[in-house]
Design a protein around this motif. Structure first.
Motif, short mmCIF file in Angstrom:
data_model
loop_
_atom_site.label_atom_id
_atom_site.label_comp_id
_atom_site.label_asym_id
_atom_site.label_seq_id
_atom_site.Cartn_x
_atom_site.Cartn_y
_atom_site.Cartn_z
N GLN A 1 -3.24 11.48 -12.00
CA GLN A 1 -2.27 11.41 -13.10
C GLN A 1 -1.88 9.97 -13.39
OE1 GLN A 1 0.93 13.92 -11.75
NE2 GLN A 1 -0.20 15.80 -12.13
N ARG A 2 -1.64 9.18 -12.35
CA ARG A 2 -1.30 7.77 -12.53
C ARG A 2 -2.45 7.01 -13.19
NH1 ARG A 2 0.19 4.78 -7.56
NH2 ARG A 2 0.69 3.22 -9.11
N VAL A 42 -1.79 13.33 -7.77
CA VAL A 42 -0.81 12.37 -8.30
C VAL A 42 -1.52 11.08 -8.69
CG1 VAL A 42 1.19 10.94 -7.70
CG2 VAL A 42 1.10 13.35 -7.00
N LEU A 43 -2.46 10.64 -7.87
CA LEU A 43 -3.21 9.43 -8.18
C LEU A 43 -4.02 9.60 -9.47
CD1 LEU A 43 -4.08 6.59 -7.47
CD2 LEU A 43 -5.79 7.57 -5.92
N TYR A 88 0.85 -1.19 0.00
CA TYR A 88 0.00 0.00 0.00
C TYR A 88 0.88 1.23 0.00
CZ TYR A 88 0.64 1.27 4.95
OH TYR A 88 1.15 1.67 6.13
N THR A 89 0.31 2.34 -0.41
CA THR A 89 1.03 3.60 -0.44
C THR A 89 0.07 4.75 -0.22
OG1 THR A 89 2.50 5.00 -1.76
CG2 THR A 89 0.81 3.81 -2.96
N TRP A 90 0.54 5.82 0.38
CA TRP A 90 -0.25 7.04 0.52
C TRP A 90 0.00 7.87 -0.73
CZ3 TRP A 90 -3.57 6.87 4.35
CH2 TRP A 90 -3.29 6.11 5.48
N GLN A 91 -1.05 8.33 -1.37
CA GLN A 91 -0.92 9.11 -2.61
C GLN A 91 -1.68 10.42 -2.50
OE1 GLN A 91 0.29 8.09 -6.05
NE2 GLN A 91 1.56 6.89 -4.68
N ASP A 92 -1.07 11.48 -2.98
CA ASP A 92 -1.79 12.74 -3.14
C ASP A 92 -2.86 12.51 -4.21
OD1 ASP A 92 -1.96 15.36 -4.98
OD2 ASP A 92 -1.58 15.94 -2.89
#
Length: 112
Positions: A88-89, A85-86, A78-82
C-alpha cells in the motif's frame, strides 16, 4: 525514469554451512536463507544519471537470535512492515522506494 539516489538498502550475506546461505555478522542475529527467485531490472537515477541494470537473486529467511542493531554509519533507519502494508505504501508513493523493491516483495511473499 526513476529517481532513487540514496534509497538503496543493503544486506550482508555470506556462504553458510552445508551449502546453505546465511545472513548476519558477528554476534548479531542470523537467518538461514532460501533462494526464492531471480529478476532483472534496469533503472536510471535522474539525479546522478547513473544506470543500474542488474540480475538480482531473492532469498528469504526467518530471523534467529536477537533484534538487529544496525550500524548508524550504514543505516539511517529501519522498520518491520507487514507485506500488505508495504505494498500500500509503495502504491501511494512509489518514488520513496528503490525501483527493485516491488520485484523483491513479489518473489519473497509468493514463497511464504
Amino acid at each position: 525514469m526513476v529517481q532513487h539516489v540514496l534509497r538503496s538498502p543493503r544486506t550482508e550475506c555470506g556462504p553458510g554451512r552445508r551449502g546453505r546461505a546465511t545472513a548476519g555478522r558477528g554476534d548479531g542475529p542470523t537467518a538461514r536463507l532460501t533462494p526464492v527467485g531471480t529478476f532483472t531490472y534496469r533503472a536510471v537515477d535522474t539525479t546522478t544519471g547513473r544506470v543500474e541494470h542488474e540480475w538480482d537473486h531473492v532469498l528469504t529467511g526467518v530471523l534467529e537470535g536477537r533484534t538487529p542493531v544496525p550500524d548508524p554509519n550504514e543505516v539511517a533507519d529501519y522498520t518491520w512492515q507487514d507485506p500488505d502494508v508495504l505494498r500500500q505504501r509503495m502504491t501511494a508513493g512509489p518514488h520513496e522506494f528503490t525501483p527493485w523493491l516491488a520485484d523483491v516483495l513479489r518473489l519473497a511473499t509468493h514463497h511464504r
